[in-house]
Design an enzyme around this catalytic site. Structure first.
Site, PDB file in Angstrom:
ATOM      1  CE  LYS A 149      40.825  88.462  -1.637  1.00 27.09           C
ATOM      2  NZ  LYS A 149      41.880  87.268  -1.352  1.00 27.09           N
ATOM      3  CE1 TYR A 198      44.404 120.430 -13.398  1.00 26.19           C
ATOM      4  CE2 TYR A 198      43.848 118.354 -13.455  1.00 26.19           C
ATOM      5  CZ  TYR A 198      43.551 119.606 -13.261  1.00 26.19           C
ATOM      6  OH  TYR A 198      42.318 119.851 -12.519  1.00 26.19           O
ATOM      7  CG  MET A 214      38.419 113.438  -9.566  1.00 26.35           C
ATOM      8  SD  MET A 214      37.898 114.795  -8.218  1.00 26.35           S
ATOM      9  CE  MET A 214      39.287 115.202  -7.316  1.00 26.35           C
ATOM     10  NE  ARG A 239      48.414  87.322   2.706  1.00 27.01           N
ATOM     11  CZ  ARG A 239      47.574  87.488   1.384  1.00 27.01           C
ATOM     12  NH1 ARG A 239      47.923  88.700   0.746  1.00 27.01           N
ATOM     13  NH2 ARG A 239      46.753  86.614   1.487  1.00 27.01           N
TER      14      ARG A 239
HETATM   15  C1  LIG Z   1      42.254  86.634  -2.642  1.00 23.48           C
HETATM   16  C2  LIG Z   1      42.493  85.441  -2.011  1.00 23.48           C
HETATM   17  C3  LIG Z   1      42.156  84.273  -2.684  1.00 23.48           C
HETATM   18  C4  LIG Z   1      41.695  84.258  -4.402  1.00 23.48           C
HETATM   19  O1  LIG Z   1      42.983  84.645  -5.046  1.00 23.48           O
HETATM   20  P1  LIG Z   1      42.921  84.952  -6.608  1.00 23.48           P
HETATM   21  O2  LIG Z   1      44.227  85.125  -6.997  1.00 23.48           O
HETATM   22  O3  LIG Z   1      42.058  86.150  -6.717  1.00 23.48           O
HETATM   23  O4  LIG Z   1      42.399  83.775  -7.081  1.00 23.48           O
HETATM   24  C5  LIG Z   1      42.309  83.045  -2.114  1.00 23.48           C
HETATM   25  N1  LIG Z   1      42.889  82.637  -0.942  1.00 23.48           N
HETATM   26  C6  LIG Z   1      43.150  83.773  -0.329  1.00 23.48           C
HETATM   27  C7  LIG Z   1      43.804  83.279   1.010  1.00 23.48           C
HETATM   28  C8  LIG Z   1      42.942  85.002  -0.597  1.00 23.48           C
HETATM   29  O5  LIG Z   1      43.399  85.812   0.219  1.00 23.48           O
END
Ligand SMILES: *Cc1c(COP(=O)(O)O)cnc(C)c1O
Length: 374
Positions: free
Chosen positions: A42, A264, A317, A141
């Protein structure tokens, strides 16, 4: 007489080691024995670039991928061809159904409402589409809670229409190996999944894999460990190789007198004469503003010839300034300071974030260099 200028780039390079990525995939594969190793890709493969990453994983034998959204799934499909399964963690949204069917994606169904949507979408299509069921086991969640799961288990007709080929849950505290919630979630997952017809099961993300065999079931879904993240510090994690380095060239060095300020807002005050290097990488390139060196907080570092060089002043930046006073030899424009790499986890913690956020916020401006096995 010709004047000689040193040739250097004023732009940083993001180096992604695809052979290390493959090594990590294979390491996890060995670790889980017969279980399928799916890859979580993702957010543009955690910021590393979906195309080269997905192709490298495909080359390593990966045939199951997880993304968050249908848009990500559609792009991934173009890079891995028709064979792999692509699951959508954020579930089926009615606006995405066309995309989901068009690219042959498998939504992860997180609630009864999503189940109803998917079941009704399935009708006009005829044969049941494929999907996964996500059971919440304590993260609160996404996923079915226990009441919703009971309703789903009772409604056999709807369940059939969903075309479920995977039942999954997600661990909340896996990097903390002694956290009792891990075992609790494992037990709840076993109990809850037994209410449904038998399907392949999946619980572990990267850190979950290192919790041991009982957590592996038929499929694991690592993300960060593929990309060099070491969620645990145990000897097992040491087999994971680093994948990502941000290489920032020096574009200028300067001497700063004691009593001056740097950067800055004048947030860093020099207590002694210093030598600093200005690097061509800032927060637009992926060095977060929280990496700023403002004296009171713990310093974040880059690495120059194996030495740690602390960030001084606010990250801006396009630029970051590091203290090179302790370098033995003179530093010139064009020499590069490395961030992340072997130190991804340490950098993340000194930059007041986590490796996941560092990677997914890498800038688009860096030159990207993908190393493959030579
Ligand atoms: C992002 C995610 C993973 C992968 O998690 P990592 O900690 O990066 O290995 C697996 N399962 C779900 C549901 C996730 O949201």
């Amino acid at each position: 007489m010709a004047i000689e200028f040193s040739k250097y780039s004023a732009r940083s390079t993001l180096r992604v080691d695809l052979s290390a990525l493959k090594h990590n995939y294979e390491t996890l594969k060995k670790k889980v024995g017969g279980a399928t190793v799916a890859a979580s890709v993702k957010a543009d493969a955690y910021g590393l670039g979906i195309k080269p990453v997905a192709r490298a994983l495909y080359g390593a034998g990966c045939r199951v991928f997880f993304v968050a959204t249908a848009g990500e799934g559609k792009i991934l499909r173009e890079h891995v061809g028709d064979t792999p399964s692509i699951y959508l963690l954020n579930g089926p949204a009615s606006r995405d159904l066309r995309l989901i069917f068009g690219a042959d994606l498998k939504p992860v169904i997180n609630s009864l409402e999503q189940a109803r949507l998917w079941a009704s979408a399935a009708d006009p299509v005829g044969s049941p589409p494929f999907s996964a069921i996500h059971i919440d086991t304590g993260m609160n969640r996404l996923g079915f809670d226990s009441d919703e799961l009971t309703s789903l288990a009772r409604n056999k007709k709807m369940f059939e229409k969903l075309g479920v080929d995977l039942v999954m849950s997600h661990l909340a505290c896996a990097p903390d190996t002694s956290n009792p919630l891990n075992k609790e979630q494992l037990n709840r997952f076993r109990r809850a999944s037994s209410q449904l017809p038998m399907k392949p099961l999946s619980l572990a993300n990267s850190a979950g894999i290192f919790l041991g065999k009982p957590y592996h079931f038929q499929m694991v879904r690592p993300g960060i460990a593929l990309y060099g993240g070491k969620s645990s510090s145990g000897p097992e994690a040491s087999a994971i190789r680093s994948v990502v380095s941000l290489l920032a060239p020096v574009i200028q060095t300067r001497n700063v007198k004691a009593g001056e300020t740097i950067g800055y807002d004048g947030l860093f005050k020099t207590e002694r004469d210093m030598k600093v290097a200005v690097l061509a990488a800032g927060y637009a390139d992926g060095i977060p503003i929280s990496a700023s060196g403002i004296g009171t907080k713990r310093a974040a570092y880059g690495t120059l010839y194996g030495k740690r060089v602390p960030i001084v002043g606010r990250v801006s930046m396009d630029l970051t300034i590091v203290d090179i006073s302790k370098m033995e030899k003179p530093i010139n424009a064009g020499e590069t300071v490395e961030f992340f790499g072997e130190h991804l986890e340490r950098d993340a913690s000194s930059m007041e974030t986590i490796s996941y956020e560092l990677l997914t916020r890498l800038g688009q401006r860096c030159r990207r260099e993908y190393l493959t096995a030579s």
